[in-house]
Write an enzyme that holds these catalytic residues in place. Sequence first.
Site, mmCIF file in Angstrom:
data_model
loop_
_atom_site.group_PDB
_atom_site.id
_atom_site.type_symbol
_atom_site.label_atom_id
_atom_site.label_comp_id
_atom_site.label_asym_id
_atom_site.label_seq_id
_atom_site.Cartn_x
_atom_site.Cartn_y
_atom_site.Cartn_z
ATOM 1 N N GLU A 170 1.577 22.869 1.247
ATOM 2 C CA GLU A 170 1.995 21.714 0.324
ATOM 3 C C GLU A 170 3.022 22.382 -0.515
ATOM 4 O O GLU A 170 2.869 22.070 -1.708
ATOM 5 C CB GLU A 170 0.849 21.151 -0.312
ATOM 6 C CG GLU A 170 -0.067 20.526 0.578
ATOM 7 C CD GLU A 170 -1.452 20.083 0.044
ATOM 8 O OE1 GLU A 170 -1.744 18.908 0.166
ATOM 9 O OE2 GLU A 170 -2.014 20.973 -1.050
HETATM 10 C C1 ACM Z 1 -4.907 22.000 2.307
HETATM 11 O O1 ACM Z 1 -5.911 21.381 2.317
HETATM 12 N N1 ACM Z 1 -3.931 21.732 1.227
HETATM 13 C C2 ACM Z 1 -4.721 23.372 2.966
#
Ligand code: ACM
Length: 514
Positions: free
Chosen positions: A330
């Site tokens: 992310e």
């Molecule tokens: C995640 O759940 N951002 C690895």
Amino acid sequence: MRIFIILLFLIIFSSSYANSSTQLAEVAIIPKPFSVVSGKGSFALTDKSKICAVSHNIEVNKIGSLLRNKLRPATGFMLPLIETADQKGTGNIYLVLSQSSISALGDEGYQLTITPDRIEVLANKSAGLFNGIQTLRQLFSDKIEALTHQSDSWIIPAGVIRDFPEYAYRGFMLDVARHFFSVADVKHYIDLASMYKMNVFHIHLSDDQGWRIEIKKWPELTATGSKSQVGGGKAGFYTQEQFRDIVQYAASRNITVIPEIDLPGHTTAMLASYAQLNCDNKARDLYTGTEVGFSTVCTSKESTYSFIEDVLKEISAMTPGAYLHIGGDESHVTKIEDYIPFVNRMQVIVAKLGKHVIGWDEIALSDLKPNSFVQYWGKAENAVLGVQKGAKVIMSPAMYAYLDMKYDSLTTFGLNWAGYLDVQKSYDWIPESIVPGIKRENILGVEAPIWTESISTMKNIEYMAFPRIIGIAEVGWCSSSRRTWSEYKLRLAKQGDRLKVLGVNYYPSKQIAW
Ligand code: ACM
């Protein structure tokens, strides 16, 4: 009168027989062993029993004392641990390490042989002995888990269990960044997971909301970065001494610790601690919210890389395991043309430290080094790309394995962005068939993460983890061809009383006839 005596005899005989009539193959064991063959009669642990380390080996002695410490409180027996070469005594538990025993057992397998005279746990490696004694615990009545003396008989049906895992990597992850958990909490969780033969503890040590590990060269990481968590409140960090203690505690339970420093995103706590990690040289404010994807370290500065190398060097020195987890998920505000070379550099730094990289599935976008591992959580196409680039995959699909997902709409904490995850769903999936293009040979193993945006106490971790973590442990241990939900749920039902004796705050799912 004669009839009466015969009847009385029958009643006495049948009641004592009932006590020991359970066949070994009928005992509910999780994870399900590879093979169980019932024998004749039963073994009784008594106040005369000893735990015998047959192999002269410090690891065997440690496992022997772990077993003694588990069995002693409830039984009230001393169970002296002795080193001995002969196995002639009766009523004892023998721990035997033999490199040349049974090759099919591998590094983590064991053979548990129970006769009316003795118990033998045989393994090639100490990891196998550890797993063998976890099975042995489950063969005793649930009261064996009590911390106070119980009046019960400690009888185990005779037979032979041969057992070894399907997957080499059977992990569980705790996010200590969104909410901080004490050393005692972390050890407690490790201890519970080890009962079910999990062997990797992935600890998510840094995120936007907090930095949790002492780094001697860069002290502001904790002086500033550890002072926040979701919602504010008292947070914290582990000193290096405490972290080593956790690593050692885990190792004594056959668990390798994999530390994660999440990069280049999920980094506000770092960016608040050191202004120079930001491209504009301005320190960020500490963050106590729950948004994701808004932070990044400055990938264009050379000093960022030397900083990260310093950090990973200290962390690497504290963790004997082969892996460092660099996050990589992310990073929405890191441009892709910056992200790829950044992850490439991380792999060079980690290789220099003698370790292999694990990263969330987004790292598959980089040029993966051989022996870098991709942890599938969100995007199947990333995981497939990783496989195409030669990487093995750790399976943590959020919709099946994220233990912070609510069980259903009534669960009062946890999240639901990947859907509700009931007990059946978390068990009833097959790692080698959920993503087309990812086969058995591409998979290193499975991992059950628990993120803590909405979870701040160990009792609530227990509620979210149990019983689902037990199912994931079996997904990792037992090949999919040998397990079904309809049979598993009956075995799980019998774990309920054991979890109660252990004081575990498990979710009493209606899918299980507890
Ligand atoms: C995640 O759940 N951002 C690895």
